[in-house]
Design a protein around this motif. Structure first.
Motif, short mmCIF file in Angstrom:
data_model
loop_
_atom_site.label_atom_id
_atom_site.label_comp_id
_atom_site.label_asym_id
_atom_site.label_seq_id
_atom_site.Cartn_x
_atom_site.Cartn_y
_atom_site.Cartn_z
N ILE A 187 22.40 34.59 59.85
CA ILE A 187 22.24 35.86 60.55
C ILE A 187 21.11 35.70 61.57
O ILE A 187 20.27 34.82 61.45
CB ILE A 187 21.91 37.03 59.58
CG1 ILE A 187 20.66 36.71 58.76
CG2 ILE A 187 23.08 37.37 58.69
CD1 ILE A 187 20.16 37.88 57.92
N GLY A 188 21.11 36.56 62.55
CA GLY A 188 20.02 36.61 63.53
C GLY A 188 19.97 35.42 64.46
O GLY A 188 20.99 34.86 64.85
N PRO A 189 18.74 35.02 64.83
CA PRO A 189 18.56 33.96 65.82
C PRO A 189 19.15 32.61 65.38
O PRO A 189 19.64 31.85 66.21
CB PRO A 189 17.04 33.85 65.97
CG PRO A 189 16.48 35.08 65.38
CD PRO A 189 17.48 35.60 64.41
N GLN A 190 19.12 32.32 64.07
CA GLN A 190 19.68 31.05 63.61
C GLN A 190 21.18 31.01 63.89
O GLN A 190 21.73 30.00 64.30
CB GLN A 190 19.42 30.83 62.11
CG GLN A 190 17.98 30.57 61.77
CD GLN A 190 17.19 31.84 61.56
OE1 GLN A 190 17.75 32.94 61.53
NE2 GLN A 190 15.88 31.71 61.43
N ARG A 191 21.86 32.13 63.66
CA ARG A 191 23.30 32.20 63.92
C ARG A 191 23.57 32.00 65.41
O ARG A 191 24.47 31.26 65.78
CB ARG A 191 23.84 33.54 63.44
CG ARG A 191 25.32 33.73 63.74
CD ARG A 191 25.78 35.13 63.33
NE ARG A 191 27.07 35.45 63.87
CZ ARG A 191 28.21 35.23 63.26
NH1 ARG A 191 28.21 34.69 62.07
NH2 ARG A 191 29.34 35.56 63.83
N ASN A 192 22.77 32.64 66.25
CA ASN A 192 22.95 32.49 67.69
C ASN A 192 22.74 31.04 68.13
O ASN A 192 23.47 30.53 68.99
CB ASN A 192 21.99 33.41 68.45
CG ASN A 192 22.32 34.87 68.21
OD1 ASN A 192 23.44 35.21 67.83
ND2 ASN A 192 21.35 35.73 68.43
N THR A 193 21.77 30.37 67.53
CA THR A 193 21.51 28.97 67.88
C THR A 193 22.68 28.09 67.49
O THR A 193 23.14 27.25 68.28
CB THR A 193 20.23 28.48 67.17
OG1 THR A 193 19.14 29.30 67.57
CG2 THR A 193 19.93 27.03 67.51
N VAL A 194 23.21 28.28 66.30
CA VAL A 194 24.34 27.46 65.85
C VAL A 194 25.58 27.75 66.70
O VAL A 194 26.33 26.84 67.05
CB VAL A 194 24.62 27.68 64.35
CG1 VAL A 194 25.90 27.00 63.92
CG2 VAL A 194 23.46 27.17 63.53
N LEU A 195 25.78 29.01 67.05
CA LEU A 195 26.94 29.34 67.90
C LEU A 195 26.77 28.74 69.31
O LEU A 195 27.77 28.33 69.92
CB LEU A 195 27.13 30.86 67.97
CG LEU A 195 27.68 31.49 66.69
CD1 LEU A 195 27.72 33.01 66.81
CD2 LEU A 195 29.06 30.95 66.35
#
Length: 123
Positions: A91-99
């Motif tokens: 969730i959050g910034p980690q999810r955005n980074t992986v995406l």
């Protein structure tokens, strides 16, 4: 309130600079020469040797371009799926980074697919 001593104090005499002994000047010159030689003309022991890649994982030299591109395309597709699956657990910034990483992998996959089409156009 007035100051008695001006800021900075006015001096009319120059300080006596005693000359350096000749052996100190000679040592300084030698140190400067060593430093310049080291940085401008390094000894052979400090010169980088050409890098030899490891042969532990080596692609067969006679593999054709089409096979290499097909393998790269499959690897990138797998990496894209793994990143997408991993992003679902975040969730959050980690999810955005992986995406974002998954999107870069997907763009690389598209480029490899285009190169594969250029090598073997299936009309």
């Amino acid at each position: 309130m007035s100051k008695v001593v001006p800021d900075p104090p006015i001096t009319t005499q120059t300080p006596d600079i005693e000359p350096a002994p000749p052996d100190a000047l000679l040592r300084d010159r030698e140190a400067v020469k060593r430093a310049l030689d080291y940085y401008l003309d390094p000894p052979s022991q400090y010169v980088e040797k050409p890098r030899r890649p490891s042969t532990m994982f080596l692609v067969a030299p006679n593999t054709d371009t089409e096979s290499l591109l097909a393998q790269a395309c499959e690897s990138l597709a797998s990496a894209s799926v793994m990143a997408s699956d991993f992003a679902t657990n975040l969730i959050g910034p980690q999810r955005n980074t992986v995406l974002a990483i998954q999107q870069i992998v997907m763009l690389a996959e598209l480029a490899v697919n285009r190169a594969l089409d250029n090598v073997d156009p299936r009309v």
